[in-house]
Design an enzyme around this catalytic site. Structure first.
Site, short mmCIF file in Angstrom:
data_model
loop_
_atom_site.label_atom_id
_atom_site.label_comp_id
_atom_site.label_asym_id
_atom_site.label_seq_id
_atom_site.Cartn_x
_atom_site.Cartn_y
_atom_site.Cartn_z
N TYR A 107 46.68 -24.11 -19.46
CA TYR A 107 47.79 -23.39 -19.46
C TYR A 107 48.62 -23.41 -21.04
CZ TYR A 107 48.16 -23.02 -14.61
OH TYR A 107 47.63 -22.53 -13.20
N GLU A 193 27.71 -38.08 0.69
CA GLU A 193 27.90 -36.63 0.04
C GLU A 193 29.12 -35.91 0.57
OE1 GLU A 193 25.60 -32.29 0.66
OE2 GLU A 193 24.56 -34.14 1.42
N ASP A 246 23.02 -35.41 3.26
CA ASP A 246 22.03 -34.49 4.27
C ASP A 246 20.54 -34.49 3.88
OD1 ASP A 246 24.53 -33.81 5.65
OD2 ASP A 246 24.88 -31.91 4.69
#
Length: 365
Positions: A107, A193, A246
């Site tokens: 910014y 995860e 996973d």
């Protein structure tokens, strides 16, 4: 004692300012010789620049190839200006011993930077160029990770953080280097995860039911703060670190980043990697052993297969035959599964049976 700490801090800040001044001096020297200034950045995206050390992980080789950013070349002039702008912001921050977030820097000049990711990349480039960790440049990143469990600590400003609440997780600190007075009787840390699995563990009060522990998630691909936090806990508590991801190539890659690091951040491997991370689940062999129903499994896509092939070629896999075996099994069966697939066996199978048995009987690789 305090005076000694202050003196160390001042010396450290002076060193950082000297590094930046040397870069600027090089630019001024080029200009005074009527030459177009050039910045040299180590190439952070090439495997050719990476060496593997089992005690550290993936680290940048000393003779790594260089990318040159020319001020007189239309394709790199903007990047040259962006790097100088960030260097000037960092210089002021270090000089005044104050901090800013990467968002604040964006910014500061949105037109020059164009996007937040540009700032993120340049901060890491500067960190790599100066060989100084991002935190030492006084640039903080907003954390996306969450942590919960048997853990209390003090933030740099003296705020006491208690992670014991089972209903609400705590956001991972933006200034891991400033954390002190860590108190915990956790028996292990578990990296999770996905946020959905993490929330499930919170809802089931996992951290108090089984044995005192700490769970942390980077909500998918981990940010630097989540990785620094896991490393800090490992350095301080000296307890096992497990990963619950996973059973798919993406989950395995995320676990490898916590354990071995990434190519892009290899210049900071010594403070980001946790070589002792163990793969708790979901293992491809678990899918067969537990007879997870076929309709809870998904065939590997072409993209999955190519990701898996590239993972199997990574330099660290030769030191991990157990992981290699699991990944080769995935290659043979051509299926993947999310942790949530265990709910097909029974709704609370993950927390009531799967994890307790794994942790009790050593079902990790």
């Amino acid at each position: 004692m305090l005076g000694h700490v202050d003196l160390c801090t001042q010396t450290h800040l002076k060193e950082i300012l000297n590094h930046i001044e040397n870069v600027i001096l090089g630019i001024v020297t080029s200009l005074s010789n009527n030459e177009a200034p050039v910045l040299s950045l180590p190439n952070r995206s090439s495997w050719a620049n990476i060496s593997f050390d089992s005690a550290i992980g993936l680290q940048m080789s000393s003779g790594s190839s260089i990318t040159t950013i020319r001020s007189d070349c239309p394709s790199s002039a903007t990047k040259f200006a962006q790097i100088l702008k960030v260097l000037s912001v960092v210089y002021r921050l270090v000089q005044s011993n104050s901090y800013a977030t990467k968002r604040d820097i964006y910014y500061n000049d949105t037109q020059l930077f164009g996007s937040q990711t540009t700032v993120d990349r340049i901060v890491d480039d500067i960190s790599c160029m100066l060989k100084i960790p991002r935190r030492s440049l006084h640039v903080l990143a907003t954390s996306k990770g969450l942590i919960s469990g048997d853990l209390c600590y003090l933030e740099e400003d003296g705020t006491r953080i208690d992670c014991h609440s089972s209903s609400n997780a705590v956001a991972v600190s933006s200034n891991i280097g400033g954390i002190r007075n860590i108190v915990s009787s956790a028996k292990f840390v578990m990296i999770v995860e996905k946020d959905a699995t993490f929330q499930r563990l919170l809802d089931d009060n996992f951290c108090t039911k089984l044995s005192p522990c700490i769970i942390i998630t980077g909500k998918g691909m981990p940010d630097v703060n989540s990785r620094l936090m896991v490393r800090k806990l490992w350095d301080t508590l000296h307890i096992p670190i497990f990963a619950l991801v996973d059973a798919d190539p993406h989950g395995i890659e995320i676990m490898c980043i916590y354990k071995y690091g990434s190519v892009a951040m290899s210049f900071e491997a010594h403070s980001l990697t946790v070589p002792s991370v163990m793969w708790l689940g979901l293992l491809p062999s678990d899918l067969q052993r537990l007879r997870v129903p076929d309709d809870a499994l998904t065939p590997l896509s072409k993209r999955d297969e190519s990701k898996l092939n590239s993972l199997l070629k990574r330099p660290y896999l030769t030191s991990q035959p157990g992981w290699q075996k699991e990944m080769e099994l995935m290659q043979q069966t051509k299926v993947k599964a999310e942790i949530q697939s265990l709910a097909a066996i029974s709704p609370d199978f993950l927390t009531s049976t799967y994890l307790p048995n794994k942790l009790r009987y050593g079902g990790w690789v």
